[in-house]
Structures are given as structure tokens and as C-alpha cells.
Design a protein around this motif. Structure first.
Motif, short mmCIF file in Angstrom:
data_model
loop_
_atom_site.label_atom_id
_atom_site.label_comp_id
_atom_site.label_asym_id
_atom_site.label_seq_id
_atom_site.Cartn_x
_atom_site.Cartn_y
_atom_site.Cartn_z
N VAL A 142 0.86 -1.20 0.00
CA VAL A 142 0.00 0.00 0.00
C VAL A 142 0.89 1.25 0.00
O VAL A 142 0.47 2.31 -0.45
N ALA A 143 2.14 1.08 0.45
CA ALA A 143 3.09 2.20 0.45
C ALA A 143 3.52 2.58 -0.97
O ALA A 143 4.24 3.55 -1.17
N ALA A 144 3.05 1.82 -1.98
CA ALA A 144 3.28 2.21 -3.38
C ALA A 144 2.26 3.25 -3.81
O ALA A 144 2.42 3.90 -4.85
N LYS A 145 1.18 3.40 -3.02
CA LYS A 145 0.10 4.32 -3.39
C LYS A 145 -0.19 5.35 -2.32
O LYS A 145 -1.13 6.12 -2.44
N SER A 146 0.58 5.31 -1.23
CA SER A 146 0.33 6.26 -0.16
C SER A 146 1.63 6.49 0.60
O SER A 146 2.60 5.77 0.39
N GLY A 147 1.62 7.44 1.48
CA GLY A 147 2.81 7.67 2.30
C GLY A 147 2.42 7.69 3.77
O GLY A 147 1.23 7.75 4.10
N ALA A 148 3.40 7.58 4.62
CA ALA A 148 3.14 7.66 6.06
C ALA A 148 4.43 8.06 6.75
O ALA A 148 5.52 7.87 6.18
N LYS A 149 4.29 8.61 7.95
CA LYS A 149 5.52 9.06 8.61
C LYS A 149 6.46 7.89 8.87
O LYS A 149 6.00 6.77 9.13
N TYR A 150 7.72 8.18 8.78
CA TYR A 150 8.84 7.25 9.06
C TYR A 150 9.09 6.21 7.98
O TYR A 150 9.96 5.37 8.13
N ILE A 151 8.29 6.21 6.90
CA ILE A 151 8.57 5.20 5.86
C ILE A 151 8.85 5.87 4.51
O ILE A 151 8.56 5.31 3.46
N GLY A 153 11.56 6.33 2.81
CA GLY A 153 12.43 5.55 1.91
C GLY A 153 11.72 4.33 1.36
O GLY A 153 11.77 4.05 0.15
N TYR A 154 11.03 3.62 2.24
CA TYR A 154 10.29 2.42 1.82
C TYR A 154 9.20 2.81 0.81
O TYR A 154 9.05 2.19 -0.25
N ALA A 155 8.44 3.87 1.15
CA ALA A 155 7.35 4.30 0.25
C ALA A 155 7.91 4.75 -1.10
O ALA A 155 7.34 4.44 -2.16
N ALA A 156 9.05 5.45 -1.09
CA ALA A 156 9.66 5.89 -2.36
C ALA A 156 10.04 4.68 -3.19
O ALA A 156 9.80 4.63 -4.41
N SER A 157 10.61 3.66 -2.54
CA SER A 157 11.04 2.46 -3.30
C SER A 157 9.83 1.72 -3.86
O SER A 157 9.88 1.19 -4.98
N LYS A 158 8.72 1.71 -3.14
CA LYS A 158 7.53 0.99 -3.61
C LYS A 158 6.77 1.81 -4.66
O LYS A 158 6.16 1.24 -5.57
N HIS A 159 6.79 3.16 -4.54
CA HIS A 159 6.24 3.99 -5.62
C HIS A 159 7.02 3.71 -6.90
O HIS A 159 6.45 3.66 -7.99
N ALA A 160 8.34 3.54 -6.76
CA ALA A 160 9.17 3.23 -7.94
C ALA A 160 8.73 1.91 -8.55
O ALA A 160 8.61 1.79 -9.78
N VAL A 161 8.46 0.92 -7.72
CA VAL A 161 8.03 -0.40 -8.22
C VAL A 161 6.71 -0.25 -8.99
O VAL A 161 6.54 -0.83 -10.07
N LEU A 162 5.80 0.56 -8.47
CA LEU A 162 4.50 0.70 -9.14
C LEU A 162 4.63 1.48 -10.45
O LEU A 162 4.02 1.11 -11.47
N GLY A 243 -6.75 -9.81 -19.06
CA GLY A 243 -7.07 -8.40 -19.36
C GLY A 243 -6.64 -7.44 -18.27
O GLY A 243 -6.78 -6.22 -18.41
N VAL A 244 -6.14 -7.98 -17.17
CA VAL A 244 -5.71 -7.11 -16.05
C VAL A 244 -4.23 -6.80 -16.25
O VAL A 244 -3.39 -7.70 -16.19
N ASN A 245 -3.91 -5.56 -16.52
CA ASN A 245 -2.53 -5.22 -16.86
C ASN A 245 -2.18 -3.83 -16.33
O ASN A 245 -2.96 -2.89 -16.49
N GLY A 246 -1.03 -3.73 -15.68
CA GLY A 246 -0.55 -2.44 -15.18
C GLY A 246 -1.27 -1.98 -13.92
O GLY A 246 -1.27 -0.80 -13.60
N GLN A 247 -1.88 -2.96 -13.21
CA GLN A 247 -2.74 -2.58 -12.07
C GLN A 247 -2.09 -2.83 -10.71
O GLN A 247 -1.43 -3.83 -10.52
N PRO A 248 -2.34 -1.93 -9.77
CA PRO A 248 -2.01 -2.23 -8.39
C PRO A 248 -3.22 -2.88 -7.74
O PRO A 248 -4.29 -2.28 -7.67
N ILE A 249 -3.09 -4.13 -7.33
CA ILE A 249 -4.21 -4.81 -6.65
C ILE A 249 -4.03 -4.59 -5.15
O ILE A 249 -3.17 -5.21 -4.52
N VAL A 250 -4.82 -3.67 -4.62
CA VAL A 250 -4.65 -3.30 -3.21
C VAL A 250 -5.35 -4.33 -2.33
O VAL A 250 -6.49 -4.70 -2.57
#
Ligand code: NAD
Length: 258
Positions: A142-151, A153-162, A243-250
Motif C-alpha cells: 500500500v506504500a506504493a500508493k500512499s505515504g506515512a511518517k517514518y517510511i 524511503g520504503y514508500a519511495a522504493s515501492k512507488h518506484a516499483v509501481l 485483461g488485467v494489466n498495469g494494475q495495483p491490486i490493493v
């Protein structure tokens, strides 16, 4: 769902989500190469699957090292004949306020979570393109689609993955390949247990209090199970999800609704 005749590589397959994915793919009929840095962990999973009559092999790999990834891709091809499915589950977590995060912490997060996903995908995608069928599934967060305090670096790396997932998905869309991300909230794995231990060490809360505090932030007041994540991966691997392509499945029990 039958994945008979499909060859799969699962990184981070020695424990947690990756191990559950390896088991579920093998259960669905796929032949599986289980990768991680820790040889002992992946051998345990590969032996477990082989003893149950599945086709599985352990191949050690450090996803941050291009040479190691190339060697893994060659070894996987020899065992599987074709690699049709790649699940990028190798990853690491880290939390700290941004002013306390070192450049080394930041670089390591990006190397394992983002660069590792890039290197493994780059190594195994050409074979899928050639055969005009493939599935790449990146275990983001979920850190690929949102941010939170103290993460940060982790959120940036997961946004990159998405971002990577969405872009490669478009590149290969006409080649019979889909590239998707599964984005879980807190999952019941060693990674979450280690995060809880760090909260205990830094706050003085007991383990149970730290867990209760985390569960309180989740809509369903529970951790997601690795098996739930694995079930989504197996579904994405099937022809019915073509048919599901390029999607983040939350998968976070409903916390993120965007
Ligand atoms: P885990 O720590 O239990 O397992 C991670 C696996 O990755 C291990 O097998 C480890 O050996 C492997 N690994 C780490 N660095 C590696 C490297 N450089 N090369 C090869 N393998 C390496 O973690 P998990 O909970 O199973 O997480 C799997 C993925 O899911 C990660 O990408 C993680 O960020 C993501 N995720 C986890 C949670 C959670 O709450 N646990 C939530 C959302 C997303």
C-alpha cells in the motif's frame, strides 16, 4: 486454475509472502524456481515442494547484483525450460524519520525493492516476449500508493516499483504479457514481526501493545495472510486475468480506497 506447463521464478521465496506464493504456484501445477540470498531458507521450501511431488528448485540470488541475477536467470532457464511467470517478492523494510535516514539506508531500500525488481524483470522478460505469453507480478505495498511518517524511503522504493509496473505493462501489452503489482497492507510475516520488534525497541511498548497499535490502523483489525497475497498472484497468472494489466491490486482490508 491450472498452471501446468508454466515455469515460475519467485524471488524472496525463502519465507513470508514469497514462500506462500511458491507453494500456491506449485499447488496450481507450475514448476517453480525459488530464489533468495539465504540458501538454507530456499532449500527448505524447494525440498518441501519436491517431497510433495511438485517440481521445484532452489537457486540462490542477490537481486541487487546484476551478475547474480544473470546467473539465476540462466539456472532457472535450464531447470524450467521456459520462465513464463516472474514474481518479484524479494524486499526489505526500513523505518526512520527522514532526518535520521542515512544515504546508505536510502540506497539499500531502492537497491533491493526497486532495482531488484528491475534487474529480475529485465533478465526474464525477453523469453516471455519471444513466446508471447508471460506474467510479471511485483509484490509492492500500500506504500506504493500512499505515504506515512517514518517510511519515506520504503514508500519511495515501492512507488518506484509501481511506476515501473505500469510502464512495463504498456511496453509489453501487445506481446501477451501482463505486468501487475499486488499491494498488501501489513502481512503476517517475519518482515512485520521485525518491524514490531523495532517499535518495541524504540518506544518501550510491549510486543502485544505494538501489534495492537498497528492493528488499530487497519480497517479489519487484522493482518493480511501471506496465503491471501499468494491467491491473488495465482489468479493474476491465469488466462482469465489476461485483461488485467498495469494494475495495483490493493489488499489492505479497505484502508486505501483510491
Ligand atoms: P520477508 O522479510 O519475510 O521476506 C523477504 C524475502 O526477501 C526473504 O526471503 C529475503 O531473503 C529476501 N531478500 C531480501 N533481500 C534480498 C536480496 N537482496 N536478494 C534476494 N532476496 C532478498 O518479507 P515479506 O513480508 O515476505 O515481504 C515480501 C515482499 O512483500 C517485500 O517486497 C515487501 O516489501 C512486501 N510487502 C510486505 C508487507 C508486510 O507487511 N510483510 C506488506 C506489503 C508489502
Amino acid at each position: 486454475m491450472s498452471l501446468e506447463a508454466r515455469g515460475a521464478v519467485v524471488t524472496g521465496g525463502g519465507r513470508g509472502i514469497g514462500a506462500a506464493v511458491a507453494r500456491s504456484l506449485a499447488e496450481a501445477g507450475a514448476s517453480v524456481v525459488v530464489c533468495a540470498r539465504t540458501e538454507r531458507e530456499i532449500e527448505v521450501i524447494a525440498d518441501e515442494l519436491s517431497s510433495a511431488g511438485k517440481r521445484a528448485w532452489a537457486v540462490p540470488c542477490d537481486v541487487t547484483d546484476p551478475k547474480s541475477v544473470r546467473a539465476m536467470a540462466e539456472a532457472a532457464l535450464k531447470r524450467l525450460e521456459s520462465v513464463d511467470i516472474l514474481v518479484n517478492s524479494a524486499g526489505m523494510a526500513f523505518s526512520a524519520p527522514v532526518h535520521k535516514m542515512t544515504l546508505q539506508d536510502w540506497n539499500r531500500l531502492l537497491a533491493v525493492n526497486a532495482t531488484g525488481t528491475f534487474l529480475c524483470t529485465q533478465a526474464l522478460l525477453p523469453g516471455m516476449v519471444e513466446r508471447k505469453w508471460g506474467r510479471v507480478i511485483n509484490i509492492a505495498s500500500v506504500a506504493a500508493k500512499s505515504g506515512a511518517k517514518y517510511i519515506s524511503g520504503y514508500a519511495a522504493s515501492k512507488h518506484a516499483v509501481l511506476g515501473f509496473t505500469r510502464s512495463v505493462a504498456e511496453e509489453v501489452a501487445a506481446s501477451g504479457i501482463t505486468v501487475n503489482a499486488v499491494c498488501p497492507g501489513y502481512v503476517d510475516t517475519e518482515m512485520t514481526r521485525e518491524s514490531l520488534e523495532r517499535i518495541v525497541a524504540s518506544t518501550g511498548l510491549s510486543y502485544e501493545e505494538a501489534l495492537a497499535a498497528i492493528l488499530d490502523t487497519t480497517p479489519q483489525k487484522r493482518l493480511i495472510t501471506p496465503e491471501e497475497v499468494a491467491a491473488a498472484v495465482v489468479w493474476l497468472c491465469g488466462d482469465s486475468a489476461g485483461g488485467v494489466n498495469g494494475q495495483p491490486i490493493v489488499m489492505d482490508g479497505g484502508g486505501l480506497r483510491a
